[in-house]
Structure formats: C-alpha cells, structure tokens
Design a protein around this motif. Structure first.
Motif, PDB file in Angstrom:
ATOM      1  N   GLY A   1     -66.618 -90.852   0.711  1.00  0.00           N
ATOM      2  CA  GLY A   1     -66.442 -90.020  -0.475  1.00  0.00           C
ATOM      3  C   GLY A   1     -66.037 -88.588  -0.234  1.00  0.00           C
ATOM      4  N   TYR A   2     -65.685 -88.244   1.002  1.00  0.00           N
ATOM      5  CA  TYR A   2     -65.240 -86.883   1.305  1.00  0.00           C
ATOM      6  C   TYR A   2     -63.749 -86.734   1.015  1.00  0.00           C
ATOM      7  N   VAL A   3     -63.385 -85.574   0.525  1.00  0.00           N
ATOM      8  CA  VAL A   3     -62.004 -85.298   0.121  1.00  0.00           C
ATOM      9  C   VAL A   3     -61.414 -84.228   1.035  1.00  0.00           C
ATOM     10  N   VAL A   4     -60.170 -84.443   1.459  1.00  0.00           N
ATOM     11  CA  VAL A   4     -59.489 -83.467   2.312  1.00  0.00           C
ATOM     12  C   VAL A   4     -59.036 -82.275   1.481  1.00  0.00           C
ATOM     13  N   GLU A   5     -59.438 -81.089   1.890  1.00  0.00           N
ATOM     14  CA  GLU A   5     -58.955 -79.874   1.255  1.00  0.00           C
ATOM     15  C   GLU A   5     -57.684 -79.367   1.925  1.00  0.00           C
ATOM     16  N   LYS A   6     -57.654 -79.479   3.258  1.00  0.00           N
ATOM     17  CA  LYS A   6     -56.449 -79.061   3.971  1.00  0.00           C
ATOM     18  C   LYS A   6     -56.494 -79.554   5.419  1.00  0.00           C
ATOM     19  N   GLU A   7     -55.304 -79.750   5.978  1.00  0.00           N
ATOM     20  CA  GLU A   7     -55.185 -79.981   7.418  1.00  0.00           C
ATOM     21  C   GLU A   7     -55.087 -78.612   8.083  1.00  0.00           C
ATOM     22  N   GLN A   8     -55.707 -78.462   9.247  1.00  0.00           N
ATOM     23  CA  GLN A   8     -55.735 -77.151   9.878  1.00  0.00           C
ATOM     24  C   GLN A   8     -55.761 -77.286  11.400  1.00  0.00           C
ATOM     25  N   LYS A   9     -55.582 -76.180  12.059  1.00  0.00           N
ATOM     26  CA  LYS A   9     -55.720 -76.086  13.502  1.00  0.00           C
ATOM     27  C   LYS A   9     -56.960 -75.236  13.792  1.00  0.00           C
ATOM     28  N   ALA A  10     -57.901 -75.797  14.540  1.00  0.00           N
ATOM     29  CA  ALA A  10     -59.134 -75.091  14.862  1.00  0.00           C
ATOM     30  C   ALA A  10     -59.270 -74.959  16.366  1.00  0.00           C
ATOM     31  N   ARG A  11     -59.769 -73.830  16.808  1.00  0.00           N
ATOM     32  CA  ARG A  11     -59.889 -73.581  18.235  1.00  0.00           C
ATOM     33  C   ARG A  11     -61.082 -74.335  18.824  1.00  0.00           C
ATOM     34  N   ALA A  12     -60.849 -75.045  19.918  1.00  0.00           N
ATOM     35  CA  ALA A  12     -61.925 -75.679  20.674  1.00  0.00           C
ATOM     36  C   ALA A  12     -62.446 -74.653  21.668  1.00  0.00           C
ATOM     37  N   CYS A  13     -61.955 -74.665  22.916  1.00  0.00           N
ATOM     38  CA  CYS A  13     -62.264 -73.586  23.860  1.00  0.00           C
ATOM     39  C   CYS A  13     -61.042 -72.686  24.027  1.00  0.00           C
ATOM     40  N   LYS A  14     -59.978 -73.275  24.562  1.00  0.00           N
ATOM     41  CA  LYS A  14     -58.744 -72.508  24.748  1.00  0.00           C
ATOM     42  C   LYS A  14     -57.633 -72.988  23.821  1.00  0.00           C
ATOM     43  N   LEU A  15     -57.671 -74.274  23.484  1.00  0.00           N
ATOM     44  CA  LEU A  15     -56.590 -74.873  22.696  1.00  0.00           C
ATOM     45  C   LEU A  15     -56.976 -74.991  21.225  1.00  0.00           C
ATOM     46  N   TYR A  16     -55.944 -75.088  20.375  1.00  0.00           N
ATOM     47  CA  TYR A  16     -56.141 -75.303  18.948  1.00  0.00           C
ATOM     48  C   TYR A  16     -55.851 -76.767  18.634  1.00  0.00           C
ATOM     49  N   LEU A  17     -56.837 -77.451  18.025  1.00  0.00           N
ATOM     50  CA  LEU A  17     -56.742 -78.883  17.757  1.00  0.00           C
ATOM     51  C   LEU A  17     -56.645 -79.138  16.255  1.00  0.00           C
ATOM     52  N   THR A  18     -55.962 -80.208  15.888  1.00  0.00           N
ATOM     53  CA  THR A  18     -55.851 -80.592  14.479  1.00  0.00           C
ATOM     54  C   THR A  18     -57.171 -81.164  13.974  1.00  0.00           C
ATOM     55  N   ASN A  19     -57.624 -80.671  12.835  1.00  0.00           N
ATOM     56  CA  ASN A  19     -58.719 -81.331  12.123  1.00  0.00           C
ATOM     57  C   ASN A  19     -58.547 -81.086  10.629  1.00  0.00           C
ATOM     58  N   TYR A  20     -59.529 -81.525   9.826  1.00  0.00           N
ATOM     59  CA  TYR A  20     -59.378 -81.502   8.376  1.00  0.00           C
ATOM     60  C   TYR A  20     -60.614 -80.869   7.738  1.00  0.00           C
ATOM     61  N   LYS A  21     -60.383 -79.917   6.875  1.00  0.00           N
ATOM     62  CA  LYS A  21     -61.454 -79.348   6.063  1.00  0.00           C
ATOM     63  C   LYS A  21     -61.737 -80.337   4.944  1.00  0.00           C
ATOM     64  N   MET A  22     -62.987 -80.854   4.889  1.00  0.00           N
ATOM     65  CA  MET A  22     -63.339 -81.873   3.902  1.00  0.00           C
ATOM     66  C   MET A  22     -64.566 -81.435   3.118  1.00  0.00           C
ATOM     67  N   ARG A  23     -64.716 -82.006   1.944  1.00  0.00           N
ATOM     68  CA  ARG A  23     -65.797 -81.616   1.037  1.00  0.00           C
ATOM     69  C   ARG A  23     -66.245 -82.822   0.217  1.00  0.00           C
ATOM     70  N   LYS A  24     -67.549 -82.884  -0.057  1.00  0.00           N
ATOM     71  CA  LYS A  24     -68.090 -83.941  -0.924  1.00  0.00           C
ATOM     72  C   LYS A  24     -69.104 -83.340  -1.885  1.00  0.00           C
ATOM     73  N   GLN A  25     -68.940 -83.601  -3.164  1.00  0.00           N
ATOM     74  CA  GLN A  25     -69.923 -83.208  -4.162  1.00  0.00           C
ATOM     75  C   GLN A  25     -71.070 -84.221  -4.152  1.00  0.00           C
ATOM     76  N   LEU A  26     -72.293 -83.726  -4.042  1.00  0.00           N
ATOM     77  CA  LEU A  26     -73.449 -84.609  -4.028  1.00  0.00           C
ATOM     78  C   LEU A  26     -73.957 -84.837  -5.441  1.00  0.00           C
TER      79      LEU A  26
END
Length: 344
Positions: free
Chosen positions: A131-156
């Motif tokens: 039931g989580y919804v994608v708000e946006k695809e983004q690049k987030a920093r791990a240690c040195k590299l930026y990896l693709t992930n998704y900002k997601m949200r769920k209303q409870l």
C-alpha cells in the motif's frame, strides 16, 4: 517459518551489522552494480552507529525458531522507516511482512498517521504491494556513490469503527462524558480493575481527552440505544499496559457498566478486538490480566479462549495497593484454530 519479532538490544549489533552487508551483497546486488552494492554495504561498518540506532530508534529484530536474527527494521519517532532488511536465505518467507506489520502497529499506537521511507529498487514491489505510494524517484548518497531509490509514503488507517451483532466499537467523543460518568462512577467497576471511580462528568470528559484518546481505545456502544456503556482497548508494549510484552504483541483491557454484567457483551467486544489484533494488525500474541478475586474478568478471558500463562504476586496497582495479578495469553495460531472450530 516460525518468526518472532522483539525489540533489538546492543547484544544484537554484530549480527545486525553482518546481516545488513550480507543482504546487500547477495540480494540487492541484483538491482545495483557491484560497485554500488559494495559502497552501500560499507556504510554498515560503523559499529558505534548501529549501537546508537538500536538505542535511539524503535528498532526490532525478527528471529527464527533457533533464535537467529533473520531480519530487522527501525523507525523514527515521527514514522520514518529508516531500515528494513531480511536475511538472504529468508526472502519470501514472510519476514518482511511481519516486520512491517509490527512497525506499522507501533506507529498507530503512537498516533502516527503516515509512514514514509526511502525504498531500494529491490524492495519497491514489496512496498507497493503493502500500500505504499511512490512520491518520486531519487538519487541518495550511500557512502561515496549516489544510488537510485524511491521516496514512498503510506497513510495509516486511524479512524476505525468496529461492529458486532449487538455493539458498535468506536472512538470516544467528548459528548460521551455524561454516559461515561454514569457507568464509570459506580464503585463496583473501577477499583476491582485498579482504577478509581469517576468523580464528575468533567472528570470523565478529561479521561476521554487523555486516557481514552489512545489510538486503539473504543467506546462499547449498544446498537439498540446508541449509548456507550463500557470501554475496550488494545494496549501496546510502549504505552499503558500491564503484561510484559514483546514487539508484535498487545494487551486487551475492558470494562462495562454494572447494569450490563452477565449479558455476554464484553466477550462479544473482546472477540471483535481479537480479530482486529490478529487479522488487521497482524500481532503474534495478545495478553489479558486480572487481579486476584476478579472472577468476572477471568470468566471473560476463558470464554474468549485465553489460556493461563503466569501469576505475578506483590504487584502495585494504579491505586497504589499491592495485589496479585494473573495473566492469560492467546497466540495467533491459537486464535486461528479457535476461529476455524467456531466456523464449522
């Protein structure tokens, strides 16, 4: 697979740290390059950081029948799911579902209305299914590299209204104060359960604003008259409760006005809450406790299928006196068996 969820401790840090890196290098590597996976896994080398997370966050681990940690999850106080990882050998075994159900239940118990997370490419399908919804695809920093992930949200789900043959279980409202005082002021109701009789309508209104504002506390309302005549609630390990519970467990409490004793209304309400606990909130076990001499409360538990677990003598009640408290318990498997028998 037999899965148990509990709060993490500092003794779990090394196993958590190992599981984090191992999962990334064996599971997430299917969706990230070897360089990206290695950079991400290297973020887990900071042992002090894990110790701080375990101490500061709502951090739970899932264990198998042998006590081995097979997954973990961590949530901040504002409902951000910071971590959730499952052992490479336990993918698809229900570990992630158990972890997520526990942290979402925790969030509801704290009055949190939505959960957010930054979700990996690997975990995206699972979170969408939950039931989580994608708000946006983004690049987030791990240690040195930026990896693709998704900002997601769920209303409870927060506003719940439950129904039985004779009852509606709904949130308490301030305009219920007169009815609450009518029944909670009787000297035979509160003291036997460890709380004082209500002294005025305003006292009852204050209880509604505070104690009864907990997310899973319900007025027991007669369908025939629309009047609240009692209260039932689900209490969690980090809030008001009496039993010593693990993560993923809860305690049910209840009372009803004297004119309605012996009519089977509270067993009807408790059965409804058991369905809420096991079918909706995916809890692993539910507790009930009663003080020595409270035969009516014990009888409710027996009617609803609870089994005696243990006794705690010399326990201080909320009224300040020392009492003996008896605890009964029901597991999800026991509830399922009971429902199957009753459905025949």
């Amino acid at each position: 697979m037999d899965i148990t969820c509990r709060r993490a401790s500092l003794a779990d840090v090394e196993e958590i740290k190992s599981l984090f890196a191992d999962t990334i290098m064996n599971v997430n590597i299917a969706d990230y390059s070897p360089e990206e996976a290695a950079d991400w896994a290297s973020c887990g080398e900071r042992k002090v950081g894990w110790s701080e997370l375990v101490s500061q966050l709502y951090f739970i681990v899932a264990t198998d029948g042998d006590g081995r940690i097979v997954g973990f999850a961590a949530m901040t106080d504002d409902g951000y799911l910071d971590y959730m990882f499952v052992h490479k050998d336990c993918q698809g075994c229900g570990v992630a579902s158990s972890l997520l159900s526990v942290v979402e239940t925790h969030a509801r118990s704290r009055g949190i209305t939505e959960v957010t997370s930054d979700v990996s490419v690997t975990a995206l399908p699972f979170f969408r299914h939950r039931g989580y919804v994608v708000e946006k695809e983004q690049k987030a920093r791990a240690c040195k590299l930026y990896l693709t992930n998704y900002k997601m949200r769920k209303q409870l789900e927060t506003s719940v209204c439950l129904s039985t043959a004779r009852l509606v279980l709904r949130r308490w409202r301030e305009d219920d104060a007169v009815a609450l005082y009518k029944y909670a002021s009787h000297p035979d109701v509160g003291p036997i359960a460890g709380w004082p009789p209500h002294t005025s309508v305003e006292h009852s209104r204050e209880i509604i604003r505070t104690v009864f504002a907990a997310p899973e506390t319900y007025a027991v309302v007669l369908k025939e008259t629309g009047e609240p005549v009692g209260s039932v609630g689900i209490m969690f390990a980090d809030g008001m409760h009496s039993a010593a519970m693990k993560a993923g467990e809860a305690e049910i409490g209840y009372w009803i006005g004297v004119p309605y004793w012996g009519q089977g209304l509270i067993p009807e309400a408790v059965d409804c809450l058991l369905h809420r606990c096991f079918a909706d909130l995916n809890l692993s076990a539910v507790w009930c406790g009663y003080y020595d001499g409270n035969r009516q409360s014990r009888r409710v538990m027996e009617k609803c299928g609870f089994k005696f677990h243990h006794t705690e003598p010399e326990k201080m009640s909320p009224l300040g006196d020392m009492r003996t408290e008896h605890f009964m318990r029901m597991t999800r498997d026991e509830w399922k068996c009971r429902v199957a028998v009753n459905d025949k």
